[in-house]
Design a protein around this motif. Structure first.
Motif, PDB file in Angstrom:
ATOM      1  N   VAL A 131     -14.386  -3.936 -15.753  1.00 45.69           N
ATOM      2  CA  VAL A 131     -15.153  -3.531 -14.569  1.00 45.69           C
ATOM      3  C   VAL A 131     -14.267  -3.184 -13.376  1.00 45.69           C
ATOM      4  CG1 VAL A 131     -17.171  -4.874 -15.255  1.00 45.69           C
ATOM      5  CG2 VAL A 131     -15.467  -5.907 -13.724  1.00 45.69           C
ATOM      6  N   ASP A 132     -12.964  -3.344 -13.507  1.00 48.03           N
ATOM      7  CA  ASP A 132     -12.040  -2.982 -12.426  1.00 48.03           C
ATOM      8  C   ASP A 132     -12.062  -1.470 -12.242  1.00 48.03           C
ATOM      9  OD1 ASP A 132      -9.900  -2.485 -10.716  1.00 48.03           O
ATOM     10  OD2 ASP A 132      -8.617  -4.001 -11.638  1.00 48.03           O
ATOM     11  N   ALA A 133     -12.453  -1.002 -11.050  1.00 47.81           N
ATOM     12  CA  ALA A 133     -12.549   0.438 -10.800  1.00 47.81           C
ATOM     13  C   ALA A 133     -11.202   1.126 -10.974  1.00 47.81           C
ATOM     14  CB  ALA A 133     -13.086   0.691  -9.392  1.00 47.81           C
ATOM     15  N   ASN A 134     -10.103   0.420 -10.737  1.00 45.61           N
ATOM     16  CA  ASN A 134      -8.768   1.012 -10.904  1.00 45.61           C
ATOM     17  C   ASN A 134      -8.428   1.232 -12.371  1.00 45.61           C
ATOM     18  OD1 ASN A 134      -8.170   1.022  -8.101  1.00 45.61           O
ATOM     19  ND2 ASN A 134      -7.670  -1.166  -8.205  1.00 45.61           N
ATOM     20  N   TYR A 135      -9.068   0.457 -13.250  1.00 53.00           N
ATOM     21  CA  TYR A 135      -8.825   0.623 -14.692  1.00 53.00           C
ATOM     22  C   TYR A 135      -9.665   1.757 -15.263  1.00 53.00           C
ATOM     23  CZ  TYR A 135      -8.541  -0.513 -19.645  1.00 53.00           C
ATOM     24  OH  TYR A 135      -8.353  -0.446 -20.993  1.00 53.00           O
ATOM     25  N   ALA A 136     -10.837   1.966 -14.697  1.00 52.65           N
ATOM     26  CA  ALA A 136     -11.712   3.093 -15.065  1.00 52.65           C
ATOM     27  C   ALA A 136     -12.072   3.096 -16.548  1.00 52.65           C
ATOM     28  CB  ALA A 136     -11.067   4.421 -14.671  1.00 52.65           C
ATOM     29  N   SER A 137     -12.590   1.988 -17.037  1.00 53.75           N
ATOM     30  CA  SER A 137     -13.039   1.936 -18.428  1.00 53.75           C
ATOM     31  C   SER A 137     -14.267   2.811 -18.631  1.00 53.75           C
ATOM     32  CB  SER A 137     -13.393   0.497 -18.816  1.00 53.75           C
ATOM     33  OG  SER A 137     -14.074   0.458 -20.059  1.00 53.75           O
ATOM     34  N   PRO A 138     -14.289   3.622 -19.686  1.00 54.49           N
ATOM     35  CA  PRO A 138     -15.473   4.438 -19.966  1.00 54.49           C
ATOM     36  C   PRO A 138     -16.658   3.615 -20.457  1.00 54.49           C
ATOM     37  CG  PRO A 138     -13.910   4.639 -21.755  1.00 54.49           C
ATOM     38  CD  PRO A 138     -13.217   3.850 -20.680  1.00 54.49           C
ATOM     39  N   SER A 139     -16.420   2.352 -20.763  1.00 54.86           N
ATOM     40  CA  SER A 139     -17.484   1.500 -21.296  1.00 54.86           C
ATOM     41  C   SER A 139     -17.911   0.418 -20.328  1.00 54.86           C
ATOM     42  CB  SER A 139     -17.027   0.859 -22.614  1.00 54.86           C
ATOM     43  OG  SER A 139     -16.708   1.840 -23.569  1.00 54.86           O
ATOM     44  N   SER A 140     -17.566   0.560 -19.054  1.00 50.27           N
ATOM     45  CA  SER A 140     -17.884  -0.471 -18.074  1.00 50.27           C
ATOM     46  C   SER A 140     -19.380  -0.710 -17.943  1.00 50.27           C
ATOM     47  CB  SER A 140     -17.296  -0.108 -16.711  1.00 50.27           C
ATOM     48  OG  SER A 140     -17.776   1.147 -16.266  1.00 50.27           O
ATOM     49  N   ILE A 146     -24.089  -7.964 -15.800  1.00 47.55           N
ATOM     50  CA  ILE A 146     -23.448  -9.178 -15.316  1.00 47.55           C
ATOM     51  C   ILE A 146     -23.386  -9.157 -13.789  1.00 47.55           C
ATOM     52  CG2 ILE A 146     -21.352 -10.577 -15.409  1.00 47.55           C
ATOM     53  CD1 ILE A 146     -20.791  -9.438 -18.156  1.00 47.55           C
ATOM     54  N   LYS A 147     -23.575 -10.309 -13.219  1.00 46.11           N
ATOM     55  CA  LYS A 147     -23.598 -10.457 -11.756  1.00 46.11           C
ATOM     56  C   LYS A 147     -22.357  -9.829 -11.111  1.00 46.11           C
ATOM     57  CE  LYS A 147     -24.143 -14.034  -8.186  1.00 46.11           C
ATOM     58  NZ  LYS A 147     -24.296 -15.491  -7.940  1.00 46.11           N
ATOM     59  N   ASN A 148     -22.613  -9.011 -10.076  1.00 44.39           N
ATOM     60  CA  ASN A 148     -21.585  -8.358  -9.250  1.00 44.39           C
ATOM     61  C   ASN A 148     -20.870  -7.192  -9.925  1.00 44.39           C
ATOM     62  OD1 ASN A 148     -22.112 -10.132  -7.126  1.00 44.39           O
ATOM     63  ND2 ASN A 148     -20.512 -11.571  -7.757  1.00 44.39           N
ATOM     64  N   ALA A 149     -21.185  -6.868 -11.174  1.00 49.63           N
ATOM     65  CA  ALA A 149     -20.455  -5.795 -11.864  1.00 49.63           C
ATOM     66  C   ALA A 149     -20.586  -4.467 -11.118  1.00 49.63           C
ATOM     67  CB  ALA A 149     -20.961  -5.654 -13.294  1.00 49.63           C
ATOM     68  N   GLU A 150     -21.793  -4.118 -10.690  1.00 48.30           N
ATOM     69  CA  GLU A 150     -21.995  -2.843 -10.011  1.00 48.30           C
ATOM     70  C   GLU A 150     -21.222  -2.799  -8.694  1.00 48.30           C
ATOM     71  OE1 GLU A 150     -25.568   0.206  -8.760  1.00 48.30           O
ATOM     72  OE2 GLU A 150     -25.982  -1.933  -8.883  1.00 48.30           O
ATOM     73  N   ALA A 151     -21.246  -3.886  -7.945  1.00 53.94           N
ATOM     74  CA  ALA A 151     -20.538  -3.935  -6.670  1.00 53.94           C
ATOM     75  C   ALA A 151     -19.028  -3.829  -6.871  1.00 53.94           C
ATOM     76  CB  ALA A 151     -20.883  -5.229  -5.929  1.00 53.94           C
ATOM     77  N   ILE A 152     -18.541  -4.405  -7.952  1.00 53.48           N
ATOM     78  CA  ILE A 152     -17.102  -4.323  -8.248  1.00 53.48           C
ATOM     79  C   ILE A 152     -16.721  -2.888  -8.588  1.00 53.48           C
ATOM     80  CG2 ILE A 152     -15.293  -5.064  -9.851  1.00 53.48           C
ATOM     81  CD1 ILE A 152     -16.939  -7.709 -10.151  1.00 53.48           C
ATOM     82  N   LEU A 153     -17.511  -2.255  -9.434  1.00 54.19           N
ATOM     83  CA  LEU A 153     -17.225  -0.862  -9.797  1.00 54.19           C
ATOM     84  C   LEU A 153     -17.347   0.061  -8.589  1.00 54.19           C
ATOM     85  CD1 LEU A 153     -18.965  -0.773 -13.254  1.00 54.19           C
ATOM     86  CD2 LEU A 153     -16.573  -0.200 -12.829  1.00 54.19           C
ATOM     87  N   GLY A 155     -16.391  -0.726  -5.661  1.00 55.50           N
ATOM     88  CA  GLY A 155     -15.323  -1.041  -4.732  1.00 55.50           C
ATOM     89  C   GLY A 155     -15.723  -2.001  -3.624  1.00 55.50           C
ATOM     90  N   VAL A 156     -16.935  -2.558  -3.709  1.00 54.36           N
ATOM     91  CA  VAL A 156     -17.422  -3.469  -2.669  1.00 54.36           C
ATOM     92  C   VAL A 156     -16.904  -4.888  -2.899  1.00 54.36           C
ATOM     93  CG1 VAL A 156     -19.482  -4.445  -1.593  1.00 54.36           C
ATOM     94  CG2 VAL A 156     -19.470  -2.050  -2.343  1.00 54.36           C
ATOM     95  N   LYS A 157     -16.758  -5.269  -4.160  1.00 49.47           N
ATOM     96  CA  LYS A 157     -16.257  -6.602  -4.496  1.00 49.47           C
ATOM     97  C   LYS A 157     -15.067  -6.481  -5.437  1.00 49.47           C
ATOM     98  CE  LYS A 157     -20.538  -9.162  -3.708  1.00 49.47           C
ATOM     99  NZ  LYS A 157     -21.449 -10.210  -4.207  1.00 49.47           N
ATOM    100  N   GLN A 158     -14.380  -7.598  -5.623  1.00 44.43           N
ATOM    101  CA  GLN A 158     -13.195  -7.631  -6.466  1.00 44.43           C
ATOM    102  C   GLN A 158     -13.551  -8.059  -7.897  1.00 44.43           C
ATOM    103  OE1 GLN A 158     -10.098  -6.599  -5.354  1.00 44.43           O
ATOM    104  NE2 GLN A 158     -11.406  -5.992  -3.613  1.00 44.43           N
ATOM    105  N   PRO A 159     -12.746  -7.641  -8.892  1.00 45.65           N
ATOM    106  CA  PRO A 159     -13.020  -8.021 -10.285  1.00 45.65           C
ATOM    107  C   PRO A 159     -13.171  -9.524 -10.490  1.00 45.65           C
ATOM    108  CG  PRO A 159     -11.342  -6.319 -10.213  1.00 45.65           C
ATOM    109  CD  PRO A 159     -11.595  -6.724  -8.783  1.00 45.65           C
ATOM    110  N   GLU A 160     -12.451 -10.308  -9.684  1.00 45.85           N
ATOM    111  CA  GLU A 160     -12.508 -11.764  -9.819  1.00 45.85           C
ATOM    112  C   GLU A 160     -13.880 -12.323  -9.456  1.00 45.85           C
ATOM    113  OE1 GLU A 160      -8.562 -10.282  -9.656  1.00 45.85           O
ATOM    114  OE2 GLU A 160     -10.157 -10.103  -8.128  1.00 45.85           O
ATOM    115  N   GLU A 161     -14.733 -11.494  -8.817  1.00 43.97           N
ATOM    116  CA  GLU A 161     -16.069 -11.942  -8.435  1.00 43.97           C
ATOM    117  C   GLU A 161     -17.120 -11.629  -9.506  1.00 43.97           C
ATOM    118  OE1 GLU A 161     -16.895 -11.511  -3.971  1.00 43.97           O
ATOM    119  OE2 GLU A 161     -15.338  -9.984  -4.300  1.00 43.97           O
ATOM    120  N   LEU A 162     -16.683 -11.102 -10.636  1.00 42.54           N
ATOM    121  CA  LEU A 162     -17.613 -10.857 -11.738  1.00 42.54           C
ATOM    122  C   LEU A 162     -18.234 -12.189 -12.182  1.00 42.54           C
ATOM    123  CD1 LEU A 162     -18.664  -8.651 -13.757  1.00 42.54           C
ATOM    124  CD2 LEU A 162     -16.841  -9.422 -15.309  1.00 42.54           C
ATOM    125  N   GLY A 163     -19.517 -12.141 -12.557  1.00 43.05           N
ATOM    126  CA  GLY A 163     -20.236 -13.351 -12.935  1.00 43.05           C
ATOM    127  C   GLY A 163     -19.856 -13.897 -14.279  1.00 43.05           C
TER     128      GLY A 163
END
Length: 553
Positions: A131-140, A146-153, A155-163
């Motif tokens: 889910v890290d936007a810098n990694y840009a997975s095509p399968s994110s 999962i909680k916070n995934a959309e916000a992380i992608l 750029g609003v939250k950090q990957p460490e905040e994934l649920g």
């Protein structure tokens, strides 16, 4: 397992792995040479597609996902009946009453091929990486529930905040944004497999580039593979926690795209499973080695509405509908393939998922949504031409370079040129990676491809055509369709209502000719009768060799 609707639609957006999960092969008990020189139990399989990536976080095509599933393992597996069974997890998850929290206990004897234990932290790292936007997975999108995934992608939250968290080495906690009835089946997909953080960081950009820069926790380890190889080997992983489930020491793989070559190799004991279609399927139908099983792959035509920034003739719904009813699917299934494939009634496969209350098959309830109608097809095409300044069109029809696609594309070319005045169709058959590049760049007019389910729910097919889907490469963007998918996402706690909304969504997609389904394929092959336990799945990567038992003579 193919673009803005709502958070929950993105959350369930699925890659129908049109791309690609593909044919495979069987056993070589009698194979000469290597088998005669070695006491090992060796089987020789075929695949139709190469491996494009062994990084579970950025793999996109079926050939890659099949390979990853042989050498890595996630929290859960599928048995021969596609029921979810424990993998690295000791048992099925404990789910909170509100459906938002999943608690998973991991087995303590699961190990990486370097001897390190597989821990909950490996899943946390792998999922945060996806889910890290810098990694840009095509399968994110697979993790969007999962909680916070959309916000992380975003750029609003950090990957460490994934649920997702690991309170200890063998406990994994997953928190969702909203209840998702099928989330456990999502966790069987390779994108959610674990990664050993220290190893991946040590390899850096070299991680996954070849077999020497990978770490494994599945039934096999990969050997003799680097990008572009047409042959590779899966060798038994003695550190796999359940290594005794198979007695096979090696699985040799070679890419074979032509049916006649596959049959020749099979007859010469160089392959132990040969995928069949067309005349070969007819010829061997009564052979004792003949096997067949319905796939959940739906083969279809993507109809591109925008190319090079300009609208195409297919931005006109009449033109799309003309293509939809201007191709005789029965001819493709019965004359060209003749291998137990079926005409596709819609985009959701038959015998794949049932009504949550009545268990009636989705395909049966939704019905047959399109059929061949040459006369009306010609009328619709003439109407599209009358509304266009251009009266003659030359279009490109793309497909992967598999053997069966040659005859199918030639038939489609003949049908369209014969039925529609002013239309010229040029065919290009491309290697899988080149086809994916053309598709993702929206550089096509018509594209023959296929989608397969990543998890067991109709949205694994339907979400490919949402307006903001990563896998929607044709420019189809229907407000009605998007709203129906959004509504389905909001009805997670009301399965009966949700089911009807999904049926309505499929009807809308086909009524607007957002995509043109052709057929649902069958997995038909010759296979040695001394192979026991080869599993063919109806969702996720289709071919699994990890439980094969090679019978003694």
């Amino acid at each position: 397992m193919k673009k803005a609707v709502s958070k929950l639609i993105k959350a369930t957006m699925i890659m129908g792995m049109f791309l690609l999960f593909s044919g495979c092969g069987g056993t070589k008990k009698d194979s000469q040479k290597e088998n005669e020189a070695s006491p090992d139990k060796i089987i020789n399989m075929m695949e139709i597609n190469e491996i494009s990536s062994m990084d579970s976080g950025n793999a996109l095509d079926g050939g890659s996902f099949i390979a990853i599933t042989q050498v890595m393992e996630g929290l859960f597996n599928l048995d021969a009946d596609d029921s979810i069974i424990p993998g690295v997890a000791e048992e099925l998850p404990e789910i909170s009453e509100d459906g938002l929290t999943y608690t998973l206990k991991l087995r303590k004897n699961a190990k990486w091929s370097n001897g390190m234990n597989v821990t909950a932290h490996d899943f946390v790292y792998a999922w945060q990486r996806v889910v890290d936007a810098n990694y840009a997975s095509p399968s994110s999108f697979l993790l969007m529930d999962i909680k916070n995934a959309e916000a992380i992608l975003g750029g609003v939250k950090q990957p460490e905040e994934l649920g997702v968290s690991a309170p200890d080495d063998y406990t994994l906690i997953v928190e969702l944004e909203a209840p998702v009835a099928y989330f456990t089946s999502v966790m069987t997909f390779p994108t959610l497999f674990p990664l050993n953080e220290s190893y991946v960081n040590e390899q850096g950009d070299n991680y996954g580039i070849d077999a020497n820069h990978l770490l494994y926790n599945g039934p096999y380890v990969l050997e003799n593979w680097e990008h572009g190889n047409q042959k590779w080997t899966y060798s038994k992983n003695d550190l796999y926690w359940n290594s005794k489930q198979s007695n096979v020491d090696k699985v040799n793989i070679q890419v074979v795209k032509e049916t006649n070559l596959a049959v020749d190799l099979y007859e010469n004991n160089e392959l132990d499973r040969a995928v069949l279609s067309g005349e070969f399927a007819k010829q061997y139908k009564n052979d004792p080695d003949y096997t067949t099983q319905l796939d959940s792959w739906v083969h279809l035509i993507e109809v591109n509405q925008i190319k090079d920034g300009e609208k195409t003739i297919f931005a006109d719904e009449n033109a799309r509908k003309a293509i939809m009813i201007g191709i005789d699917r029965d001819h493709i299934v019965n004359e060209i393939l003749d291998n137990d494939s079926r005409v596709a009634g819609g985009v959701v496969a038959a015998e794949f998922v049932g009504n949550p209350e009545s268990e009636e098959d989705f395909r049966e309830e939704s019905g047959i949504l399109t059929s061949y109608d040459k006369v009306n097809a010609q009328k619709l095409w003439k109407k599209a031409l009358s509304e266009s300044e251009t009266k003659e069109f030359t279009i490109d029809l793309l497909a992967s370079d598999q053997d069966e696609n040659k005859k199918i594309t030639e038939y489609i070319q003949y049908s369209l040129e014969e039925n529609f005045e002013g239309l010229t169709v040029n065919i290009s058959l491309l290697p899988e990676k080149s086809l994916l590049d053309r598709e993702s760049n929206q550089d096509f007019d018509l594209l023959l491809t296929r989608i397969g389910p990543d998890f067991q729910d109709p949205t694994t097919y339907l979400n490919n055509y949402a307006g903001d889907s990563f896998h929607n490469h044709s420019g189809y963007n229907s407000s009605i369709y998007n709203e129906l998918l959004q509504k389905a996402g909001e009805l997670s706690a009301k399965p009966k209502e949700r089911w009807q909304v999904l049926i309505d969504a499929e009807h809308t997609l086909l009524e607007e000719a957002g995509v043109v389904p052709l057929y649902q394929s069958a997995n038909t092959a010759l296979m040695r009768q001394d192979i026991m336990g080869m599993i063919h799945h109806l969702f996720g990567p289709p071919n699994y060799y990890g439980k094969i038992i090679l019978k003694d003579e």
